[in-house]
Design a protein around this motif. Structure first.
Motif, PDB file in Angstrom:
ATOM      1  N   LEU A   1       0.824  -1.207   0.000  1.00 11.26           N
ATOM      2  CA  LEU A   1       0.000   0.000   0.000  1.00 11.26           C
ATOM      3  C   LEU A   1       0.856   1.254   0.000  1.00 11.26           C
ATOM      4  O   LEU A   1       1.881   1.323   0.686  1.00 11.26           O
ATOM      5  N   LYS A   2       0.412   2.239  -0.757  1.00 11.53           N
ATOM      6  CA  LYS A   2       1.070   3.545  -0.796  1.00 11.53           C
ATOM      7  C   LYS A   2       0.070   4.589  -0.321  1.00 11.53           C
ATOM      8  O   LYS A   2      -1.138   4.418  -0.468  1.00 11.53           O
ATOM      9  N   VAL A   3       0.598   5.692   0.220  1.00  8.49           N
ATOM     10  CA  VAL A   3      -0.244   6.807   0.642  1.00  8.49           C
ATOM     11  C   VAL A   3       0.137   8.046  -0.146  1.00  8.49           C
ATOM     12  O   VAL A   3       1.317   8.368  -0.298  1.00  8.49           O
ATOM     13  N   ASN A   4      -0.868   8.735  -0.634  1.00 15.23           N
ATOM     14  CA  ASN A   4      -0.669  10.031  -1.260  1.00 15.23           C
ATOM     15  C   ASN A   4      -0.628  11.045  -0.110  1.00 15.23           C
ATOM     16  O   ASN A   4      -1.667  11.487   0.373  1.00 15.23           O
ATOM     17  N   TYR A   5       0.571  11.375   0.348  1.00 13.93           N
ATOM     18  CA  TYR A   5       0.722  12.256   1.502  1.00 13.93           C
ATOM     19  C   TYR A   5       0.107  13.627   1.266  1.00 13.93           C
ATOM     20  O   TYR A   5      -0.408  14.246   2.196  1.00 13.93           O
ATOM     21  N   GLY A   6       0.131  14.124   0.052  1.00 18.68           N
ATOM     22  CA  GLY A   6      -0.481  15.414  -0.244  1.00 18.68           C
ATOM     23  C   GLY A   6      -1.976  15.423   0.012  1.00 18.68           C
ATOM     24  O   GLY A   6      -2.540  16.452   0.383  1.00 18.68           O
ATOM     25  N   ALA A   7      -2.614  14.283  -0.145  1.00 18.05           N
ATOM     26  CA  ALA A   7      -4.061  14.188   0.047  1.00 18.05           C
ATOM     27  C   ALA A   7      -4.458  14.182   1.520  1.00 18.05           C
ATOM     28  O   ALA A   7      -5.619  14.432   1.843  1.00 18.05           O
ATOM     29  N   ILE A   8      -3.500  13.907   2.416  1.00 20.50           N
ATOM     30  CA  ILE A   8      -3.838  13.870   3.852  1.00 20.50           C
ATOM     31  C   ILE A   8      -3.197  15.013   4.636  1.00 20.50           C
ATOM     32  O   ILE A   8      -3.372  15.103   5.839  1.00 20.50           O
ATOM     33  N   GLY A   9      -2.446  15.870   3.950  1.00 16.84           N
ATOM     34  CA  GLY A   9      -1.859  17.034   4.608  1.00 16.84           C
ATOM     35  C   GLY A   9      -0.762  16.681   5.601  1.00 16.84           C
ATOM     36  O   GLY A   9      -0.595  17.363   6.609  1.00 16.84           O
ATOM     37  N   VAL A  10      -0.021  15.628   5.322  1.00 20.88           N
ATOM     38  CA  VAL A  10       1.069  15.169   6.189  1.00 20.88           C
ATOM     39  C   VAL A  10       2.303  15.004   5.323  1.00 20.88           C
ATOM     40  O   VAL A  10       2.200  14.712   4.130  1.00 20.88           O
ATOM     41  N   GLN A  11       3.485  15.181   5.911  1.00 21.87           N
ATOM     42  CA  GLN A  11       4.727  14.963   5.193  1.00 21.87           C
ATOM     43  C   GLN A  11       5.473  13.777   5.785  1.00 21.87           C
ATOM     44  O   GLN A  11       5.552  13.629   6.998  1.00 21.87           O
ATOM     45  N   MET A  12       5.996  12.932   4.908  1.00 25.03           N
ATOM     46  CA  MET A  12       6.902  11.878   5.349  1.00 25.03           C
ATOM     47  C   MET A  12       8.287  12.496   5.378  1.00 25.03           C
ATOM     48  O   MET A  12       8.666  13.256   4.494  1.00 25.03           O
ATOM     49  N   ARG A  13       9.028  12.214   6.447  1.00 24.23           N
ATOM     50  CA  ARG A  13      10.346  12.835   6.620  1.00 24.23           C
ATOM     51  C   ARG A  13      11.407  11.796   6.921  1.00 24.23           C
ATOM     52  O   ARG A  13      11.144  10.853   7.659  1.00 24.23           O
TER      53      ARG A  13
END
Length: 72
Positions: free
Chosen positions: A58-70
């Motif tokens: 599974l992948k997450v579209n981080y832009g769609a949830i307003g979170v950044q992976m760091r």
């Protein structure tokens, strides 16, 4: 979108919340680099439209949830 499937991660520890999502510190199995980000399985419950199903996981579209992976 980035791989956020819990099945691909290890050494997972809770690190807080961001924009209503639980954030965790982790590394990908067999890799030393540490990151902070979400678990796709949790995002699937709140924002299923932000999760992409692939044969690798599974992948997450981080832009769609307003979170950044760091990377940490």
């Amino acid at each position: 979108s980035l791989f956020s499937d819990i099945r691909l991660k290890e050494n997972i520890s809770y690190a807080g919340t961001e924009n209503g999502h639980n954030i965790y510190e982790f590394n990908y199995i067999g890799r030393p680099e540490r990151y902070t980000g979400v678990m796709a399985q949790e995002v699937l419950k709140k924002n299923p439209e932000a999760v992409i199903h692939t044969p690798e996981g599974l992948k997450v579209n981080y832009g769609a949830i307003g979170v950044q992976m760091r990377r940490i």
